[in-house]
Design a protein around this motif. Structure first.
Motif, PDB file in Angstrom:
ATOM      1  N   ALA A  62     -95.536-103.851  24.171  1.00  0.00           N
ATOM      2  CA  ALA A  62     -94.679-104.053  25.341  1.00  0.00           C
ATOM      3  C   ALA A  62     -93.225-103.949  24.919  1.00  0.00           C
ATOM      4  CB  ALA A  62     -94.947-105.416  25.973  1.00  0.00           C
ATOM      5  N   ILE A  63     -92.434-103.302  25.732  1.00  0.00           N
ATOM      6  CA  ILE A  63     -91.028-103.056  25.417  1.00  0.00           C
ATOM      7  C   ILE A  63     -90.183-103.492  26.603  1.00  0.00           C
ATOM      8  CG2 ILE A  63     -89.320-101.260  24.945  1.00  0.00           C
ATOM      9  CD1 ILE A  63     -91.800 -99.657  23.835  1.00  0.00           C
ATOM     10  N   LEU A  64     -89.110-104.180  26.309  1.00  0.00           N
ATOM     11  CA  LEU A  64     -88.194-104.633  27.346  1.00  0.00           C
ATOM     12  C   LEU A  64     -86.902-103.849  27.211  1.00  0.00           C
ATOM     13  CD1 LEU A  64     -87.356-106.608  29.568  1.00  0.00           C
ATOM     14  CD2 LEU A  64     -86.775-108.246  27.784  1.00  0.00           C
ATOM     15  N   ILE A  65     -86.532-103.148  28.258  1.00  0.00           N
ATOM     16  CA  ILE A  65     -85.299-102.367  28.259  1.00  0.00           C
ATOM     17  C   ILE A  65     -84.373-103.025  29.264  1.00  0.00           C
ATOM     18  CG2 ILE A  65     -84.245-100.114  28.671  1.00  0.00           C
ATOM     19  CD1 ILE A  65     -86.969 -98.875  27.968  1.00  0.00           C
ATOM     20  N   ILE A  93     -85.667 -83.020  23.270  1.00  0.00           N
ATOM     21  CA  ILE A  93     -84.697 -83.717  24.117  1.00  0.00           C
ATOM     22  C   ILE A  93     -84.757 -83.183  25.530  1.00  0.00           C
ATOM     23  CG2 ILE A  93     -82.235 -84.126  24.533  1.00  0.00           C
ATOM     24  CD1 ILE A  93     -81.898 -83.912  21.435  1.00  0.00           C
ATOM     25  N   MET A  94     -84.722 -81.863  25.652  1.00  0.00           N
ATOM     26  CA  MET A  94     -84.681 -81.270  26.986  1.00  0.00           C
ATOM     27  C   MET A  94     -86.011 -81.447  27.729  1.00  0.00           C
ATOM     28  SD  MET A  94     -81.587 -80.741  26.944  1.00  0.00           S
ATOM     29  CE  MET A  94     -81.406 -80.190  28.626  1.00  0.00           C
ATOM     30  N   GLY A  95     -87.115 -81.525  26.988  1.00  0.00           N
ATOM     31  CA  GLY A  95     -88.406 -81.801  27.624  1.00  0.00           C
ATOM     32  C   GLY A  95     -88.397 -83.173  28.291  1.00  0.00           C
ATOM     33  N   LEU A  96     -87.912 -84.175  27.554  1.00  0.00           N
ATOM     34  CA  LEU A  96     -87.803 -85.528  28.121  1.00  0.00           C
ATOM     35  C   LEU A  96     -86.742 -85.574  29.225  1.00  0.00           C
ATOM     36  CD1 LEU A  96     -88.099 -87.730  24.919  1.00  0.00           C
ATOM     37  CD2 LEU A  96     -89.627 -87.750  26.882  1.00  0.00           C
ATOM     38  N   TYR A  97     -85.670 -84.846  29.021  1.00  0.00           N
ATOM     39  CA  TYR A  97     -84.587 -84.749  30.003  1.00  0.00           C
ATOM     40  C   TYR A  97     -85.146 -84.298  31.353  1.00  0.00           C
ATOM     41  CZ  TYR A  97     -80.174 -82.795  31.879  1.00  0.00           C
ATOM     42  OH  TYR A  97     -79.086 -82.487  32.640  1.00  0.00           O
ATOM     43  N   ASP A  98     -85.980 -83.256  31.315  1.00  0.00           N
ATOM     44  CA  ASP A  98     -86.589 -82.747  32.543  1.00  0.00           C
ATOM     45  C   ASP A  98     -87.612 -83.731  33.108  1.00  0.00           C
ATOM     46  OD1 ASP A  98     -85.058 -80.442  32.419  1.00  0.00           O
ATOM     47  OD2 ASP A  98     -86.623 -79.264  31.427  1.00  0.00           O
ATOM     48  N   LEU A  99     -88.427 -84.317  32.231  1.00  0.00           N
ATOM     49  CA  LEU A  99     -89.448 -85.270  32.659  1.00  0.00           C
ATOM     50  C   LEU A  99     -88.820 -86.461  33.390  1.00  0.00           C
ATOM     51  CD1 LEU A  99     -92.499 -86.023  32.497  1.00  0.00           C
ATOM     52  CD2 LEU A  99     -91.936 -87.257  30.402  1.00  0.00           C
ATOM     53  N   LEU A 100     -87.675 -86.924  32.893  1.00  0.00           N
ATOM     54  CA  LEU A 100     -86.973 -88.058  33.498  1.00  0.00           C
ATOM     55  C   LEU A 100     -86.098 -87.639  34.681  1.00  0.00           C
ATOM     56  CD1 LEU A 100     -85.991 -89.867  30.189  1.00  0.00           C
ATOM     57  CD2 LEU A 100     -87.603 -90.701  31.914  1.00  0.00           C
ATOM     58  N   GLN A 120     -80.623 -96.338  33.226  1.00  0.00           N
ATOM     59  CA  GLN A 120     -81.926 -96.652  32.636  1.00  0.00           C
ATOM     60  C   GLN A 120     -82.602 -95.379  32.127  1.00  0.00           C
ATOM     61  OE1 GLN A 120     -83.094 -99.489  31.866  1.00  0.00           O
ATOM     62  NE2 GLN A 120     -81.990-100.932  33.130  1.00  0.00           N
ATOM     63  N   LYS A 121     -82.492 -94.294  32.880  1.00  0.00           N
ATOM     64  CA  LYS A 121     -83.105 -93.033  32.462  1.00  0.00           C
ATOM     65  C   LYS A 121     -82.481 -92.521  31.167  1.00  0.00           C
ATOM     66  CE  LYS A 121     -84.777 -91.374  36.891  1.00  0.00           C
ATOM     67  NZ  LYS A 121     -84.819 -90.241  37.820  1.00  0.00           N
ATOM     68  N   ILE A 122     -81.186 -92.687  31.016  1.00  0.00           N
ATOM     69  CA  ILE A 122     -80.525 -92.258  29.777  1.00  0.00           C
ATOM     70  C   ILE A 122     -81.010 -93.105  28.611  1.00  0.00           C
ATOM     71  CG2 ILE A 122     -78.304 -92.157  28.566  1.00  0.00           C
ATOM     72  CD1 ILE A 122     -77.088 -91.325  31.283  1.00  0.00           C
ATOM     73  N   LYS A 123     -81.158 -94.403  28.831  1.00  0.00           N
ATOM     74  CA  LYS A 123     -81.679 -95.272  27.770  1.00  0.00           C
ATOM     75  C   LYS A 123     -83.120 -94.912  27.430  1.00  0.00           C
ATOM     76  CE  LYS A 123     -80.290 -99.161  29.642  1.00  0.00           C
ATOM     77  NZ  LYS A 123     -80.102-100.599  29.834  1.00  0.00           N
ATOM     78  N   LEU A 124     -83.913 -94.587  28.442  1.00  0.00           N
ATOM     79  CA  LEU A 124     -85.290 -94.163  28.179  1.00  0.00           C
ATOM     80  C   LEU A 124     -85.321 -92.875  27.363  1.00  0.00           C
ATOM     81  CD1 LEU A 124     -87.022 -94.901  31.597  1.00  0.00           C
ATOM     82  CD2 LEU A 124     -87.567 -95.952  29.401  1.00  0.00           C
TER      83      LEU A 124
END
Length: 132
Positions: A62-65, A93-100, A120-124
């Motif tokens: 479990a992770i708390l952000i 990076i860009m794969g996650l960038y698009d996913l988020l 939050q998306k940038i932190k993720l």
């Protein structure tokens, strides 16, 4: 992660009582509720920061952000991407960038002008890219 007969009380206020629920692995789960409903308190119990009754099983990952960030408020999304590219593969990076769905955020928008959700998306993005 499983909650078994989970109850949460903060002060005299009962937030949750006798909850039994399972969260599937490898999924991002969202907890929705109004201000003061206990979302942050619940998250704190999952990472051992707050007392509760009942059991939480299988929560080792479990992770708390949190809401705060150590990214300078004047930075833009483009600045963050440039920094990440110095350490990680651009394709990942860009794969996650698009996913988020960060492609819906202006690359020139300063972090201090972003919504909490955008922050939050940038932190993720930074979190997931650093932990395969």
């Amino acid at each position: 992660m499983k909650l078994i007969n989970y109850s949460l009380k903060v002060g005299k206020k009962k937030l949750l009582e006798n909850v039994n629920i399972s969260f599937d692995k490898k999924y991002i789960n969202h907890i929705l509720g109004s201000n003061g409903a206990g979302k942050s308190s619940f998250a704190k119990t999952c990472v051992g920061m707050l007392e509760f009754e009942g059991k939480i099983e299988e929560n080792q990952e479990a992770i708390l952000i949190g809401s705060s960030s150590n990214i300078p408020a004047e930075f833009t999304l483009d600045d963050v991407i440039k920094l990440l590219k110095k350490k990680f593969e651009a394709q990942k990076i860009m794969g996650l960038y698009d996913l988020l769905k960060l492609n819906k955020v202006s690359k020139n928008l300063q972090i201090k002008k972003m919504s909490d959700g955008q922050k939050q998306k940038i932190k993720l993005l930074a979190f997931f890219i650093s932990r395969p």
